[in-house]
Design an enzyme around this catalytic site. Structure first.
Site, PDB file in Angstrom:
ATOM      1  CG  ASN A  41      -1.710  -1.223   1.440  1.00 12.05           C
ATOM      2  OD1 ASN A  41      -1.473  -1.977   2.373  1.00 12.05           O
ATOM      3  ND2 ASN A  41      -2.648  -1.475   0.553  1.00 12.05           N
ATOM      4  CG  ASN A  68      -4.847  -7.768  -1.067  1.00 11.82           C
ATOM      5  OD1 ASN A  68      -4.002  -7.592  -0.183  1.00 11.82           O
ATOM      6  ND2 ASN A  68      -5.991  -7.109  -1.082  1.00 11.82           N
ATOM      7  CG  HIS A  69      -3.987  -3.563  -2.325  1.00  8.49           C
ATOM      8  ND1 HIS A  69      -5.107  -3.190  -3.018  1.00  8.49           N
ATOM      9  CD2 HIS A  69      -4.401  -3.763  -1.050  1.00  8.49           C
ATOM     10  CE1 HIS A  69      -6.155  -3.137  -2.193  1.00  8.49           C
ATOM     11  NE2 HIS A  69      -5.748  -3.490  -0.990  1.00  8.49           N
ATOM     12  CG  HIS A 183      -4.715  -8.497   3.987  1.00  8.02           C
ATOM     13  ND1 HIS A 183      -4.857  -7.701   2.867  1.00  8.02           N
ATOM     14  CD2 HIS A 183      -5.961  -8.930   4.282  1.00  8.02           C
ATOM     15  CE1 HIS A 183      -6.140  -7.678   2.505  1.00  8.02           C
ATOM     16  NE2 HIS A 183      -6.837  -8.413   3.354  1.00  8.02           N
ATOM     17  CG  HIS A 185      -3.686  -2.277   6.929  1.00 10.96           C
ATOM     18  ND1 HIS A 185      -3.821  -1.134   6.165  1.00 10.96           N
ATOM     19  CD2 HIS A 185      -3.159  -3.216   6.093  1.00 10.96           C
ATOM     20  CE1 HIS A 185      -3.395  -1.375   4.936  1.00 10.96           C
ATOM     21  NE2 HIS A 185      -2.993  -2.630   4.875  1.00 10.96           N
TER      22      HIS A 185
HETATM   23 FE   LIG Z   1      -2.326  -3.774   3.175  1.00  8.39          FE
HETATM   24 FE   LIG Z   2      -3.511  -6.587   1.613  1.00  9.38          FE
END
Ligand SMILES: [Fe+2]
Ligand SMILES: [Fe+2]
Length: 265
Positions: A41, A68-69, A183, A185
């Site tokens: 991120n 995933n990002h 993931h 956070h």
């Molecule tokens: Fe993240």
């Molecule tokens: Fe993530």
């Protein structure tokens, strides 16, 4: 003893500022041999680009993992193949750009590290089995190395579900020196060394703005959840937090002896 820092998801500019402000103190306190950070991120909350990857490396991070990002910022497709210290989940389909793991050499005579990035499947988009990928990589990386030089395996398991993450911890207990979740956070308080010498935490937590919803402005998330309207995620600004763990690993055996959680404000 080998000393390793792993830092949770760096969210946008506020996350990079927290890293710049607070990492130097941690480097002094823990004198790590290896620093890993999740950067999925890092560019405005969505993926990473080349200048930002450089910025994070320059701050003292050795390996950047993703999640995933990973493809959200298409700039990554241009440079990931030439940036071995930036790894993406290993359980993407065959032929995906980049690599899912990296060997990091420290000094001659010292075991190298193998850092692996895996992506969970529970409550997430479909992807290949992370457990089969972990088993395959373990064979590939460790069994093919000379025993006195077998790499110390560190896994960033980027996943939503607490049960899937704990399962990965036990699946790799005694094989990996660390299985660290990312993931969500949100940092979990369950750090421990599993029998077999595997340091484990369900989630490292976030590096970004403390007063936020996973890094996003709370008023936007209230609009989304309360009114169920489509929203554009805008990152919150304000005092930062740097979250992660410090792991101690016995050089001789390659097993973890301790894990300490931190959330620097
Ligand atoms: Fe993240
Ligand atoms: Fe993530």
């Amino acid at each position: 003893m080998l000393s390793v820092l792993m830092i949770g998801d760096i969210v946008g500019k506020p996350g990079r500022k927290s890293l710049a402000d607070k990492l130097p103190k941690l480097l002094q306190r823990y004198a790590p041999d290896l620093v890993i950070a999740n950067g999925e991120n890092a560019a405005g909350g969505k993926g990473i680009n080349e200048p930002i990857a450089k910025e994070i490396f320059d701050l003292g991070v050795d390996i950047i993992t993703m999640g995933n990002h990973v493809w959200d910022n298409r700039d990554i497709l241009r440079f990931i193949d030439e940036t071995p210290r930036l790894i993406r989940p290993a359980n993407f389909p065959e032929g995906a750009p980049g690599r899912g793991w990296v060997i990091h050499e420290l000094r001659p005579g010292i075991r190298p590290f193998a850092v692996v990035n895996l992506l969970g499947r529970a409550f997430m988009n479909p992807v290949d089995c992370p457990f089969q990928a972990a088993a395959r990589l373990y064979d590939e990386i460790l069994k093919n190395s000379p025993s006195d030089k077998a790499p110390v395996l560190i896994v960033d398991f980027h996943a939503e579900s607490t049960s899937e993450k704990e399962t990965m911890g036990y699946f790799l207990a005694g094989k990996a020196a660390a299985v660290l979740g990312s993931h969500t956070h949100v940092q979990t308080a369950d750090e421990r060394v599993l029998s077999g010498g595997t340091a484990y935490i369900t989630d490292l937590g976030m590096t970004g703005t403390r007063e936020s919803v996973l890094g996003v402005k709370p008023e936007i998330m209230i609009r989304r959840f309360v009114h169920q309207l489509p929203v554009r995620h805008e990152l919150e600004e304000g005092p930062g937090i740097l979250s992660g763990v410090w792991i101690q690993i016995d050089e001789e055996s390659g097993k973890a002896t301790g894990i300490t959680r931190f959330a620097e404000q």
